[in-house]
Write an enzyme that holds these catalytic residues in place. Sequence first.
Site, PDB file in Angstrom:
ATOM      1  N   ARG A  22     -35.719 -29.502  -4.500  1.00 30.52           N
ATOM      2  CA  ARG A  22     -34.707 -28.819  -3.677  1.00 30.52           C
ATOM      3  C   ARG A  22     -35.081 -28.847  -2.203  1.00 30.52           C
ATOM      4  NH1 ARG A  22     -34.776 -24.015  -5.699  1.00 30.52           N
ATOM      5  NH2 ARG A  22     -33.541 -24.808  -7.407  1.00 30.52           N
ATOM      6  N   CYS A  31     -39.758 -22.506 -11.130  1.00 28.93           N
ATOM      7  CA  CYS A  31     -39.363 -23.082  -9.848  1.00 28.93           C
ATOM      8  C   CYS A  31     -40.516 -22.809  -8.903  1.00 28.93           C
ATOM      9  CB  CYS A  31     -38.081 -22.397  -9.361  1.00 28.93           C
ATOM     10  SG  CYS A  31     -37.633 -22.813  -7.667  1.00 28.93           S
ATOM     11  N   CYS A  77     -42.380  -5.407   2.828  1.00 28.24           N
ATOM     12  CA  CYS A  77     -43.246  -5.933   1.763  1.00 28.24           C
ATOM     13  C   CYS A  77     -44.725  -5.666   2.073  1.00 28.24           C
ATOM     14  CB  CYS A  77     -43.001  -7.439   1.613  1.00 28.24           C
ATOM     15  SG  CYS A  77     -43.954  -8.159   0.271  1.00 28.24           S
ATOM     16  N   CYS A  96     -29.873 -17.093  -7.327  1.00 30.90           N
ATOM     17  CA  CYS A  96     -31.287 -16.723  -7.218  1.00 30.90           C
ATOM     18  C   CYS A  96     -31.420 -15.390  -6.489  1.00 30.90           C
ATOM     19  CB  CYS A  96     -32.029 -17.835  -6.486  1.00 30.90           C
ATOM     20  SG  CYS A  96     -33.771 -17.462  -6.265  1.00 30.90           S
ATOM     21  N   CYS A 120     -48.104 -12.227   4.069  1.00 30.58           N
ATOM     22  CA  CYS A 120     -47.822 -13.665   4.236  1.00 30.58           C
ATOM     23  C   CYS A 120     -47.449 -13.933   5.700  1.00 30.58           C
ATOM     24  CB  CYS A 120     -46.710 -14.101   3.295  1.00 30.58           C
ATOM     25  SG  CYS A 120     -46.993 -13.534   1.616  1.00 30.58           S
ATOM     26  N   CYS A 170     -43.725 -14.927   6.956  1.00 33.59           N
ATOM     27  CA  CYS A 170     -42.550 -14.256   6.404  1.00 33.59           C
ATOM     28  C   CYS A 170     -42.040 -13.115   7.282  1.00 33.59           C
ATOM     29  CB  CYS A 170     -42.895 -13.740   5.010  1.00 33.59           C
ATOM     30  SG  CYS A 170     -41.474 -13.028   4.155  1.00 33.59           S
ATOM     31  N   CYS A 192     -31.810 -17.001 -11.596  1.00 34.09           N
ATOM     32  CA  CYS A 192     -33.178 -17.201 -11.113  1.00 34.09           C
ATOM     33  C   CYS A 192     -33.589 -15.926 -10.393  1.00 34.09           C
ATOM     34  CB  CYS A 192     -33.222 -18.390 -10.157  1.00 34.09           C
ATOM     35  SG  CYS A 192     -34.853 -18.653  -9.421  1.00 34.09           S
TER      36      CYS A 192
HETATM   37  N1  SAM Z   1     -41.887 -11.796  -2.536  1.00 32.91           N
HETATM   38  C1  SAM Z   1     -41.723 -12.843  -3.432  1.00 32.91           C
HETATM   39  C2  SAM Z   1     -42.776 -13.930  -3.276  1.00 32.91           C
HETATM   40  O1  SAM Z   1     -43.436 -13.985  -2.254  1.00 32.91           O
HETATM   41  O2  SAM Z   1     -42.898 -14.732  -4.194  1.00 32.91           O
HETATM   42  C3  SAM Z   1     -40.351 -13.497  -3.367  1.00 32.91           C
HETATM   43  C4  SAM Z   1     -39.674 -13.682  -2.052  1.00 32.91           C
HETATM   44  S1  SAM Z   1     -40.499 -14.809  -0.903  1.00 32.91           S
HETATM   45  C5  SAM Z   1     -39.568 -14.570   0.573  1.00 32.91           C
HETATM   46  C6  SAM Z   1     -40.017 -16.410  -1.532  1.00 32.91           C
HETATM   47  C7  SAM Z   1     -40.472 -17.629  -0.787  1.00 32.91           C
HETATM   48  O3  SAM Z   1     -39.714 -17.782   0.403  1.00 32.91           O
HETATM   49  C8  SAM Z   1     -41.888 -17.687  -0.297  1.00 32.91           C
HETATM   50  O4  SAM Z   1     -42.795 -18.010  -1.293  1.00 32.91           O
HETATM   51  C9  SAM Z   1     -41.813 -18.801   0.738  1.00 32.91           C
HETATM   52  O5  SAM Z   1     -42.056 -20.041   0.137  1.00 32.91           O
HETATM   53  C10 SAM Z   1     -40.375 -18.732   1.208  1.00 32.91           C
HETATM   54  N2  SAM Z   1     -40.302 -18.323   2.615  1.00 32.91           N
HETATM   55  C11 SAM Z   1     -40.496 -17.088   3.118  1.00 32.91           C
HETATM   56  N3  SAM Z   1     -40.352 -17.078   4.459  1.00 32.91           N
HETATM   57  C12 SAM Z   1     -40.046 -18.342   4.824  1.00 32.91           C
HETATM   58  C13 SAM Z   1     -39.768 -18.970   6.079  1.00 32.91           C
HETATM   59  N4  SAM Z   1     -39.789 -18.294   7.207  1.00 32.91           N
HETATM   60  N5  SAM Z   1     -39.478 -20.284   6.075  1.00 32.91           N
HETATM   61  C14 SAM Z   1     -39.463 -20.984   4.909  1.00 32.91           C
HETATM   62  N6  SAM Z   1     -39.717 -20.450   3.700  1.00 32.91           N
HETATM   63  C15 SAM Z   1     -40.000 -19.148   3.652  1.00 32.91           C
HETATM   64  C1  DTB Z   2     -37.705 -21.030  -1.781  1.00 31.12           C
HETATM   65  O1  DTB Z   2     -38.580 -21.902  -1.968  1.00 31.12           O
HETATM   66  N1  DTB Z   2     -37.018 -20.889  -0.666  1.00 31.12           N
HETATM   67  C2  DTB Z   2     -36.139 -19.753  -0.739  1.00 31.12           C
HETATM   68  C3  DTB Z   2     -36.296 -19.306  -2.200  1.00 31.12           C
HETATM   69  N2  DTB Z   2     -37.342 -20.141  -2.679  1.00 31.12           N
HETATM   70  C4  DTB Z   2     -36.520 -17.900  -2.524  1.00 31.12           C
HETATM   71  C5  DTB Z   2     -36.436 -18.731   0.285  1.00 31.12           C
HETATM   72  C6  DTB Z   2     -36.353 -19.275   1.682  1.00 31.12           C
HETATM   73  C7  DTB Z   2     -36.537 -18.138   2.614  1.00 31.12           C
HETATM   74  C8  DTB Z   2     -36.407 -18.570   4.035  1.00 31.12           C
HETATM   75  C9  DTB Z   2     -36.713 -17.460   4.970  1.00 31.12           C
HETATM   76  C10 DTB Z   2     -35.771 -16.312   4.953  1.00 31.12           C
HETATM   77  O2  DTB Z   2     -34.537 -16.505   4.843  1.00 31.12           O
HETATM   78  O3  DTB Z   2     -36.250 -15.178   5.107  1.00 31.12           O
HETATM   79 FE1  SF4 Z   3     -43.535 -10.369   0.704  1.00 33.84          FE
HETATM   80 FE2  SF4 Z   3     -42.552 -12.338   2.197  1.00 33.84          FE
HETATM   81 FE3  SF4 Z   3     -44.949 -12.586   1.097  1.00 33.84          FE
HETATM   82 FE4  SF4 Z   3     -42.744 -12.630  -0.496  1.00 33.84          FE
HETATM   83  S1  SF4 Z   3     -43.324 -14.133   1.067  1.00 33.84           S
HETATM   84  S2  SF4 Z   3     -44.675 -11.514  -0.838  1.00 33.84           S
HETATM   85  S3  SF4 Z   3     -41.465 -11.195   0.654  1.00 33.84           S
HETATM   86  S4  SF4 Z   3     -44.367 -11.079   2.656  1.00 33.84           S
END
Ligand code: SAM
Ligand code: DTB
Ligand code: SF4
Length: 329
Positions: free
Chosen positions: A260, A187, A52, A96, A56, A59, A127
């Site tokens: 949730r 959401c 990506c 989702c 962030c 992530c 979703c």
């Molecule tokens: N790329 C898109 C975005 O950022 O909206 C969708 C996928 S992103 C992985 C969706 C959500 O996953 C993020 O906004 C964050 O709240 C959650 N997320 C990502 N990494 C996480 C982690 N290590 N622990 C908990 N939540 C996480």
């Molecule tokens: C949300 O709030 N939590 C989910 C979903 N929306 C997309 C994602 C959690 C991701 C946790 C880290 C991972 O599995 O990479």
């Molecule tokens: Fe990309 Fe992860 Fe950020 Fe979503 S949360 S925009 S997947 S770096």
Amino acid sequence: MIRTDWTMAEAQAIHDLPFPKLMRRAQDLHAAHFDPQVIETASLLSIKTGGCPEDCGYCSQSAHHDTGVKATRLMQPDEVLAAARRAKASGARRFCMGAAWRSPKDRDMDKLCRMVREVGALGLETCMTLGMLSPAQVARLKEAGLDFYNHNIDTSPGYYARIASTRTMEDRLETLDHVRKGGIRVCCGGILGMGEDESDRIAMLVTLATLPAHPDSVPVNLWNRIEGVPVDRHARPVDPFALVRVVALARILMPASVVRLSAGRTEMSDELQALCFLAGANSIFLGDQLLTTENPAAWKDAELLARLGMRIAPASPAASPTAGPLAAE
Ligand code: SAM
Ligand code: DTB
Ligand code: SF4
């Protein structure tokens, strides 16, 4: 009453109530809007993982961090459909689909719309979480029948710049606006445990609760530790009672929204999850895998709900707060 004019001072005062009073207030509102014995279930599938362009700091999927997550291409609709069938068979009511994008490319829209149509035809709520959307992209997804769009604000406006530099809170709010105006249910929630303090958590909830309309679903994630990402340097474990207070505050500020209990449940005891349900959480992700990290096994969740005398929500429209079942003993 559904209010969208909450102030920080009001939210702080509720958050700081003696625990029994806080829980009582949250439970009264929970029972007024939902059946507290019922838990909504959603299942997650990463339809495009890793690589990506966003940075962030929490992530595993950002190309800016070396996390060992392999980048994949967008899955084919038939593979997604097969996963959705499995999720439905295991008890999920909503499916989702998440993509590690800053935003979808217009050339991907046909494929994404096909996924929405075909998953929806299985009788699952749909979703997606794909990053930023333009109004035209929202319109296409709406036309395909997308029920919900997940787009988290993740933390407080004040802390946001500490967790990402390639986008801003304003960018997030703009997409949320497009989604809401385009008629797709929202959401939106965030993550605890990224080094933010208590007032950031409260400010995050106040931001959600003062949007023009409350999100239909509010995911509360505990940060799932990813070694080597920037957040790992300043993350602090979340005190279990602090989590319960945040869940209760979310329930009180946004009483008709589904809250949730999302990422982080593998680190929570059964007792802590039960306290979160008592504080107003009424949805979970079902299935061994979130996007790149683990989730409790489905049999463990079934066992926990059975021990608590709780049950999974019947197929839609129970997830919609307006159509949801009201309290029934
Ligand atoms: N790329 C898109 C975005 O950022 O909206 C969708 C996928 S992103 C992985 C969706 C959500 O996953 C993020 O906004 C964050 O709240 C959650 N997320 C990502 N990494 C996480 C982690 N290590 N622990 C908990 N939540 C996480
Ligand atoms: C949300 O709030 N939590 C989910 C979903 N929306 C997309 C994602 C959690 C991701 C946790 C880290 C991972 O599995 O990479
Ligand atoms: Fe990309 Fe992860 Fe950020 Fe979503 S949360 S925009 S997947 S770096």
